[in-house]
Design an enzyme around this catalytic site. Structure first.
Site, PDB file in Angstrom:
ATOM      1  N   ASP A 117       7.572   1.465  -9.544  1.00  0.00           N
ATOM      2  CA  ASP A 117       6.638   1.871  -8.710  1.00  0.00           C
ATOM      3  C   ASP A 117       5.971   3.221  -9.126  1.00  0.00           C
ATOM      4  OD1 ASP A 117       4.242   1.850  -6.928  1.00  0.00           O
ATOM      5  OD2 ASP A 117       5.317   2.393  -5.484  1.00  0.00           O
TER       6      ASP A 117
ATOM      7  N   LYS B 177       1.784   8.042  -8.769  1.00  0.00           N
ATOM      8  CA  LYS B 177       2.664   9.178  -7.774  1.00  0.00           C
ATOM      9  C   LYS B 177       2.551   9.989  -8.570  1.00  0.00           C
ATOM     10  CE  LYS B 177       4.808   5.538  -5.345  1.00  0.00           C
ATOM     11  NZ  LYS B 177       4.460   6.182  -3.817  1.00  0.00           N
TER      12      LYS B 177
ATOM     13  N   ASP C 179      11.827   0.296  -4.921  1.00  0.00           N
ATOM     14  CA  ASP C 179      10.816  -0.699  -4.428  1.00  0.00           C
ATOM     15  C   ASP C 179      10.907  -2.115  -4.633  1.00  0.00           C
ATOM     16  OD1 ASP C 179       8.496   0.100  -3.251  1.00  0.00           O
ATOM     17  OD2 ASP C 179       7.107   0.332  -4.296  1.00  0.00           O
TER      18      ASP C 179
ATOM     19  N   ASP D 180      -2.178   2.181  -5.234  1.00  0.00           N
ATOM     20  CA  ASP D 180      -0.462   2.867  -4.942  1.00  0.00           C
ATOM     21  C   ASP D 180      -0.642   1.466  -4.417  1.00  0.00           C
ATOM     22  OD1 ASP D 180       2.645   3.505  -5.008  1.00  0.00           O
ATOM     23  OD2 ASP D 180       1.611   5.623  -4.228  1.00  0.00           O
TER      24      ASP D 180
ATOM     25  N   GLU E 108       0.094  -1.183  -3.816  1.00  0.00           N
ATOM     26  CA  GLU E 108       0.165  -2.076  -4.160  1.00  0.00           C
ATOM     27  C   GLU E 108       1.123  -3.344  -3.469  1.00  0.00           C
ATOM     28  OE1 GLU E 108       1.966   0.166  -4.780  1.00  0.00           O
ATOM     29  OE2 GLU E 108       5.078  -0.426  -4.493  1.00  0.00           O
TER      30      GLU E 108
ATOM     31  N   LYS F 169       9.834  -7.654  -0.851  1.00  0.00           N
ATOM     32  CA  LYS F 169       9.038  -6.767  -1.542  1.00  0.00           C
ATOM     33  C   LYS F 169       9.540  -6.762  -3.072  1.00  0.00           C
ATOM     34  CE  LYS F 169       6.798  -2.628  -2.477  1.00  0.00           C
ATOM     35  NZ  LYS F 169       6.095  -1.528  -1.905  1.00  0.00           N
TER      36      LYS F 169
ATOM     37  N   ARG G 245       1.745  -4.630  -0.484  1.00  0.00           N
ATOM     38  CA  ARG G 245       1.178  -5.613   0.488  1.00  0.00           C
ATOM     39  C   ARG G 245       0.518  -6.062  -0.062  1.00  0.00           C
ATOM     40  NH1 ARG G 245      -2.080  -0.242   3.105  1.00  0.00           N
ATOM     41  NH2 ARG G 245       0.034   0.736   2.625  1.00  0.00           N
TER      42      ARG G 245
HETATM   43  N1  BES Z   1       7.137   1.663  -2.149  1.00  0.00           N
HETATM   44  C1  BES Z   1       5.648   3.076  -2.006  1.00  0.00           C
HETATM   45  C2  BES Z   1       6.645   3.253  -0.614  1.00  0.00           C
HETATM   46  C3  BES Z   1       7.684   3.969  -0.729  1.00  0.00           C
HETATM   47  C4  BES Z   1       7.224   5.343  -0.095  1.00  0.00           C
HETATM   48  C5  BES Z   1       8.512   3.557  -0.227  1.00  0.00           C
HETATM   49  C6  BES Z   1       8.507   6.041  -0.351  1.00  0.00           C
HETATM   50  C7  BES Z   1       9.826   4.329  -0.262  1.00  0.00           C
HETATM   51  C8  BES Z   1       9.544   6.146  -0.192  1.00  0.00           C
HETATM   52  C9  BES Z   1       4.679   2.517  -1.592  1.00  0.00           C
HETATM   53  O1  BES Z   1       4.030   1.235  -2.687  1.00  0.00           O
HETATM   54  C10 BES Z   1       3.283   3.276  -1.780  1.00  0.00           C
HETATM   55  O2  BES Z   1       2.989   4.150  -2.435  1.00  0.00           O
HETATM   56  N2  BES Z   1       2.722   3.442  -0.656  1.00  0.00           N
HETATM   57  C11 BES Z   1       1.604   4.381  -0.449  1.00  0.00           C
HETATM   58  C12 BES Z   1       0.288   3.981   0.682  1.00  0.00           C
HETATM   59  C13 BES Z   1      -0.937   4.411   0.473  1.00  0.00           C
HETATM   60  C14 BES Z   1      -1.373   4.916  -1.340  1.00  0.00           C
HETATM   61  C15 BES Z   1      -2.230   3.787   1.299  1.00  0.00           C
HETATM   62  C16 BES Z   1       2.371   5.054   0.663  1.00  0.00           C
HETATM   63  O3  BES Z   1       3.181   5.486   1.436  1.00  0.00           O
HETATM   64  O4  BES Z   1       1.631   6.761   0.048  1.00  0.00           O
HETATM   65 ZN    ZN Z   2       5.589   0.224  -3.367  1.00  0.00          ZN
HETATM   66 ZN    ZN Z   3       2.960   2.093  -4.275  1.00  0.00          ZN
END
Ligand code: BES
Ligand code: ZN
Ligand code: ZN
Length: 503
Positions: free
Chosen positions: A277, A284, A295, A354, A356, A272, A358
């Site tokens: 992000d 966020k 990220d 968020d 993104e 990835k 996947r």
């Molecule tokens: N990059 C984040 C996940 C992340 C969070 C990585 C904290 C490292 C530390 C990812 O893109 C994300 O924001 N995921 C969301 C998914 C949700 C919206 C279903 C998450 O984990 O909150």
């Molecule tokens: Zn991310």
């Molecule tokens: Zn994200």
């Protein structure tokens, strides 16, 4: 990093350095025995001091002994590796890190490790393995991302680490161990540097340039697709995520043919590469958003691993795939409710912008099928839910092939980049059902790491696949023994070990 690593034939008495490191195990009764090789004067002193300091040889414990002219170096650092029945190479990495941190504190520049003290304790490991552990602890613990300080503190750094032994044969093995370990550490450090670089330095174009410069230097191929080619190839997820950013996306393909036979099925690593992000329209919160420059840790691990595998000239074919983009909010950004058509034709409903990672991995996983892979492993800082589940000490693992997952488990224990399996039970699939598309990109409050894994599973081809959610161990909030706060470079040593020990 300009720390010199050398091997030398020498005795403890003769070695010239600012500090000598001697490994001791946690067998109180035998500490005296372990010190018997010292000149009498030093032995008495060491015993006295270790008693005074209540030094037990526990892992991470350290005790300074003045040499009183009994040896050439001014002092000795006794460093603990813990209990014999619990010995793992990890104890050596940590002890080595502890020793160097202490030596640095004492303003030593040139530090010598008594190799035989570690070899005696870790008799079940080869000299190369022991060397590798000591070097990893040494090099990785002294890493510092100091590029952006206008005043460098190089004067405070350790400049040379020597591993010495009295036997010519052992010195030879140490030498070859050092050269392998250095290549692995440099790969890990490359990954850390890419992670820690701010997103105004590392964005899709410059991430691709970094991959290309590694490829050029170390003799593997790197192809970079620009936006027009990404459009031609119908990578709808990557295009959707990048649509909010003024920075254009890239798709990076790394290729190393170690078998000299292009027909040999490759190992495929997908990383990835979200260089920042923000969450996009589903933005966020401000707290900790800066960490989201990391990220792209999966991409960093893939670049570091392919570089390392190429430099070690391992006899395999490897392909690295990196969808690289920023995730930003803007008038052109992808919006909640939008439907995206991915590479291969499957559609997804973007319920939360968020989620993104996947979306871009889906395209890459679908594309991976065209490479006829032996297996595909993806690495991604995919979910906060995985950090909640496992914290910073384990990578979440999901997949469709038990044998490959077992191999990763073994490689994880050896490198201590440990993985822990989460289930992809059928029941979780229903959570990402969409009313208007093939799949929805979020699954609700519970089991977030698993519903993300299930989303990816919908896009894989007919191949063995493992998903590694590295969100916890990739981004460290606190210092660990040989990994400072920030990007850890996790994944590089794991993948290299997997490939090195293949069959
Ligand atoms: N990059 C984040 C996940 C992340 C969070 C990585 C904290 C490292 C530390 C990812 O893109 C994300 O924001 N995921 C969301 C998914 C949700 C919206 C279903 C998450 O984990 O909150
Ligand atoms: Zn991310
Ligand atoms: Zn994200």
């Amino acid at each position: 990093m300009n720390m010199k690593l050398t091997s030398q034939k020498s005795t403890l008495k003769q070695i010239k350095s600012d500090a000598v490191v001697f490994f001791v195990s946690e067998e109180t009764k035998s500490i005296a025995k372990q010190l018997e090789i010292f000149p009498k004067q030093l032995k008495n002193l060491a015993e006295k001091i270790s008693l005074l300091e209540n030094f037990k040889g526990k892992n991470d414990e350290i005790c300074k002994v003045y040499a009183n002219n009994a040896i050439t170096s001014p002092f000795l650092l006794l460093v603990g590796v813990g209990k014999k029945e619990k010995f793992l190479l990890e104890m050596l990495r940590r002890a080595s890190a502890t020793a160097l941190n202490k030596a640095k504190h004492l303003k030593a520049k040139k530090v010598a490790f008594d190799f035989s003290s570690s070899a005696k304790l870790f008799s079940q490991n080869s000299s190369e393995e022991i060397t590798q552990a000591i070097v990893e602890g040494a090099m990785l613990s002294q890493y510092k991302f100091d590029k952006y300080f206008s005043e460098k503190k190089d004067k405070e750094k350790i400049s040379e680490v020597i591993l010495f032994d009295v036997s010519d044969e052992t010195v030879k093995k140490i030498k070859s161990g050092i050269s392998i370990a250095k290549i692995i550490c440099v790969g890990t450090i490359l990954a850390r540097d890419l992670q820690n670089a701010p997103s105004n330095e590392i964005y899709p174009e410059t991430l691709a340039a970094a991959a290309q410069s590694s490829a050029k230097e170390f003799g593997f191929e790197c192809e970079v697709w620009e936006k027009s080619k990404i459009e031609e190839e119908k990578f709808g997820g990557l295009l959707a995520v990048s649509s909010g950013s003024v920075k254009e996306p890239r798709f990076i393909i790394l290729k190393y043919n170690g078998t000299q036979n292009t027909e040999t099925q490759p190992f495929v690593f997908v990383g990835k590469g979200v260089t920042f992000d923000s969450g996009g329209i589903s933005i966020k919160p401000a707290a900790n958003m800066a960490e989201m420059k990391m990220d792209m840790s999966g991409a960093a691990a893939v670049i570091g691993a392919v570089q390392t595998i190429a430099r070690l000239k391992l006899l395999v074919n490897v392909v690295g795939l990196i969808p690289a983009t920023e995730n930003m909010p803007s008038g052109t950004a992808v919006k909640p409710g939008d439907v995206v058509t991915h590479r291969g034709g499957k559609t997804s409903e973007v319920d939360n912008t968020d989620a993104e990672g996947r979306l871009i991995l889906a395209d890459a996983l679908a594309f991976a099928e065209t490479l006829k892979p032996q297996f595909v492993i993806d690495l991604a800082t995919l979910t906060g839910a995985c950090v909640v589940a496992l914290g910073h000490f384990a990578t979440g693992m999901m997949g469709n092939d038990d044998e490959l997952m077992n191999k990763l488990k073994v490689a994880g224990e050896k490198t201590y980049e440990r993985v822990w399996q989460l289930p992809l039970f059928d029941e979780y699939e229903k959570l990402i059902k969409s009313d208007i598309a093939d799949v929805k990109n979020v699954g609700g409050r519970w089991g977030g790491a698993i519903t993300a894994g299930w989303f990816l599973k919908k896009f894989i081809g007919d191949y063995k696949w493992v998903h590694l959610d590295i969100a916890g161990p990739a981004i460290l909030e606190d210092n660990q023994s040989y990994a400072p706060k920030g990007g850890s470079g996790v994944g590089v040593r794991l993948l290299v070990e997997l490939v090195k020990s293949w069959k």
